[in-house]
Design a protein around this motif. Structure first.
Motif, short mmCIF file in Angstrom:
data_model
loop_
_atom_site.label_atom_id
_atom_site.label_comp_id
_atom_site.label_asym_id
_atom_site.label_seq_id
_atom_site.Cartn_x
_atom_site.Cartn_y
_atom_site.Cartn_z
N ALA A 1 0.40 -0.95 0.20
CA ALA A 1 -0.07 -0.15 0.06
C ALA A 1 1.20 0.96 -0.13
CB ALA A 1 -0.45 0.17 1.86
N ILE A 2 0.41 2.09 -0.54
CA ILE A 2 1.29 3.20 -0.65
C ILE A 2 0.54 4.68 -0.82
CG2 ILE A 2 2.66 5.28 -2.79
CD1 ILE A 2 2.91 2.38 -4.86
N ASN A 3 1.51 6.03 0.75
CA ASN A 3 0.02 6.79 0.57
C ASN A 3 1.41 7.67 0.08
OD1 ASN A 3 -0.83 8.81 1.14
ND2 ASN A 3 -0.77 8.82 3.24
N TRP A 4 1.91 8.92 -0.57
CA TRP A 4 2.31 9.53 -0.75
C TRP A 4 2.50 10.77 0.06
CZ3 TRP A 4 6.29 6.55 -2.05
CH2 TRP A 4 6.01 5.96 -2.44
N CYS A 5 1.34 11.46 0.52
CA CYS A 5 0.81 12.22 1.66
C CYS A 5 1.69 12.18 3.09
CB CYS A 5 -0.35 12.30 1.24
SG CYS A 5 -0.58 13.23 -0.87
N GLY A 6 2.09 11.40 3.08
CA GLY A 6 2.60 10.62 4.41
C GLY A 6 3.51 10.46 4.57
N GLY A 7 4.19 10.17 6.08
CA GLY A 7 5.53 10.62 6.24
C GLY A 7 6.16 11.00 7.41
N TRP A 8 5.38 11.40 7.74
CA TRP A 8 5.98 12.42 9.14
C TRP A 8 6.12 12.45 10.17
CZ3 TRP A 8 3.80 17.90 7.24
CH2 TRP A 8 3.23 17.39 5.61
N HIS B 1 14.80 -4.63 -3.29
CA HIS B 1 15.27 -5.21 -2.23
C HIS B 1 14.12 -4.92 -0.97
CE1 HIS B 1 19.29 -5.67 -3.26
NE2 HIS B 1 19.91 -4.25 -3.10
N ILE B 2 13.63 -4.14 -0.43
CA ILE B 2 12.46 -3.72 0.60
C ILE B 2 11.46 -4.78 -0.33
CG2 ILE B 2 10.95 -2.55 1.28
CD1 ILE B 2 12.73 0.02 0.80
N LEU B 3 11.05 -4.69 -1.64
CA LEU B 3 10.22 -5.54 -1.90
C LEU B 3 10.13 -7.91 -1.66
CD1 LEU B 3 8.90 -3.83 -5.08
CD2 LEU B 3 7.85 -4.26 -3.52
N ASN B 4 12.12 -7.49 -2.40
CA ASN B 4 12.45 -8.71 -1.86
C ASN B 4 11.87 -9.65 -0.88
OD1 ASN B 4 13.43 -8.38 -4.39
ND2 ASN B 4 15.62 -8.66 -4.25
N ILE B 5 11.58 -9.05 0.01
CA ILE B 5 11.67 -9.42 1.09
C ILE B 5 9.70 -9.86 1.24
CG2 ILE B 5 11.56 -8.99 3.98
CD1 ILE B 5 13.90 -8.30 3.16
N ASN B 6 9.04 -9.86 0.76
CA ASN B 6 7.98 -10.19 0.57
C ASN B 6 7.27 -10.38 1.46
OD1 ASN B 6 5.90 -11.15 -1.16
ND2 ASN B 6 7.38 -13.08 -1.16
N LYS B 7 6.96 -9.23 2.25
CA LYS B 7 6.26 -9.43 3.39
C LYS B 7 5.27 -7.22 3.15
CE LYS B 7 7.86 -12.20 5.83
NZ LYS B 7 7.36 -13.49 6.27
N PRO B 8 4.33 -8.07 3.98
CA PRO B 8 2.80 -6.83 3.43
C PRO B 8 3.99 -5.40 4.24
CG PRO B 8 1.79 -8.77 4.96
CD PRO B 8 3.16 -9.48 5.02
N THR B 9 3.76 -4.32 2.75
CA THR B 9 4.68 -3.16 2.78
C THR B 9 3.50 -2.09 2.50
OG1 THR B 9 6.66 -4.83 2.40
CG2 THR B 9 6.62 -2.44 1.75
N LEU B 10 4.12 -1.18 3.52
CA LEU B 10 3.68 0.61 3.79
C LEU B 10 4.79 1.12 2.91
CD1 LEU B 10 1.17 2.48 4.06
CD2 LEU B 10 1.54 2.56 6.01
N PHE B 11 4.29 1.78 2.00
CA PHE B 11 5.40 2.99 1.72
C PHE B 11 4.93 3.76 2.00
CE2 PHE B 11 6.82 -0.33 -0.90
CZ PHE B 11 8.46 -0.29 -0.89
N LEU B 12 5.96 5.34 2.15
CA LEU B 12 4.53 6.38 2.32
C LEU B 12 5.68 7.88 1.35
CD1 LEU B 12 4.37 6.04 6.77
CD2 LEU B 12 2.92 5.55 4.33
N GLY B 13 5.89 8.76 1.97
CA GLY B 13 6.32 9.98 1.32
C GLY B 13 7.16 10.16 2.77
N GLY B 14 7.47 11.60 2.80
CA GLY B 14 8.48 12.22 3.67
C GLY B 14 8.63 13.87 2.93
N GLY B 15 10.19 13.87 3.30
CA GLY B 15 10.48 15.33 2.90
C GLY B 15 10.81 15.16 1.28
#
Length: 343
Positions: free
Chosen positions: A93-100, A249-263
């Motif tokens: 799941a991705i939320n580029w507006c997150g990551g604060w 490399h993160i995707l290679n771990i093959n676990k449920p993953t949350l990608f967030l934005g940030g600075g």
């Protein structure tokens, strides 16, 4: 800009796009204190200067109109993404507006009014036992680290620039957690002008040993764009190509993953980065030419997706990179010893 660029490349139609919902007060209170939440809800005109200063509002966190509404929207976007992972509707799941990542329990800091990352991890814990947090922003992920300093169920890993006078001034390599959480925090500081080869080498050298020892059930990754070459607040020299290797490399771990934005303070470059990462996640190749869309004029004069590194030589010598990796692996080894110790 990011969402418009993602859509312009036709990537949005190849993902499930979920409408963001607003976070509830009870959800924001999963991390933030009652006093801080009350302050955020107050009318800006009623706040006293001493109150603003006490709770981190002011210079880099100005009191904005409807600050509480902003906080709930930001947190809500990330929690909506979390729902998709918990309910099994998505593996990523991705939320580029997150990551604060700088917001503390009872104060704003570093442009961050709410720590949506901590809220996300707290909610993820309702389903996933152990969570690995990876912070790739050029600044230390201090707010998230502080929230889980004592935890044995959340491991925080931050790669960041570290030098005198560089915000927030924390994240030394010797800081590895407190109490029961000792060795569940990893700080990986580097010097200015780190390049793709060095950044990726560090990341891949430590990620797999971390996962082998900690064995996370889910991952959360903060993808700050201020690590890119040319960012006005960062001094790193990373390109999207290097960043995408880390994402793989993160995707290679093959676990449920949350990608967030940030600075990310070169807006055009940050939008390019998050679009590149989106394409990597869904295994799509995008052309180098930027399609015409609402923000097209802001990508001049090249109108291309590439971001070239600067000519500045990295301050990180081969010896320094070796020191960073060996020290981090040693810290991971201490966690291994801890876990293998008989009760």
């Amino acid at each position: 800009m990011t969402h418009s660029l993602i859509t312009a490349f036709g990537l949005a139609s190849k993902m499930q796009v979920v409408e963001s919902r607003v976070a509830l007060e009870s959800q924001v209170r999963l991390f933030h204190s009652e006093e801080y939440v009350t302050l955020l809800q107050a009318n800006a005109d009623t706040l006293k200067p001493e109150e603003e200063e006490e709770y981190g509002l002011g210079y880099d966190c100005p009191v904005l109109p409807d600050l509480w509404g902003l906080v709930c929207q930001l947190a809500g976007g990330t929690l909506t993404a979390v729902d998709q992972l918990i309910n099994g509707k998505a593996k990523v799941a991705i939320n580029w507006c997150g990551g604060w990542h700088h917001a503390q329990r009872d104060s704003a800091a570093g442009f961050c009014y709410v720590n949506d990352i901590v809220l996300a991890i707290r909610v993820l814990q309702s389903k996933f036992d152990k969570i690995l947090y990876l912070d790739l922003d050029v600044h230390h992920g201090d707010g998230v680290e502080n929230a889980f300093l004592f935890s044995t169920k959340v491991m925080t890993v931050s790669l960041h620039q570290y030098e005198v006078g560089f915000f927030p001034g924390t994240g030394h390599i010797t800081h590895t957690g407190v109490g029961k959480g000792r060795h569940y925090t990893l700080n990986i500081p580097y010097k200015p002008a780190i390049n793709d080869q060095q950044f990726v080498h560090i990341f891949e050298s430590v990620l797999y040993p971390i996962c082998e020892v900690f064995r996370p059930d889910a991952l959360v990754c903060q993808c700050g764009g201020d690590v890119l070459a040319g960012d006005p607040l960062g001094s790193a020299n990373i390109t999207p190509e290097g960043y995408k290797q880390c994402v793989q490399h993160i995707l290679n771990i093959n676990k449920p993953t949350l990608f967030l934005g940030g600075g990310g303070y070169n807006k055009a470059n940050t939008a390019k980065l998050w679009t590149h990462i989106t394409a990597k996640i869904i295994n799509e190749t995008i052309p180098s030419e930027i399609p015409e869309h609402d923000f097209f004029s802001q990508y001049g004069p090249s109108f291309e997706m590439d971001i070239s590194p600067s000519l500045r030589k990295s301050d990180n010598t081969h010896q320094h990179i070796h020191h960073i990796i060996t020290t981090t692996l040693d810290n991971i080894g201490k966690l291994t010893e801890l876990l293998n110790k008989p009760l």
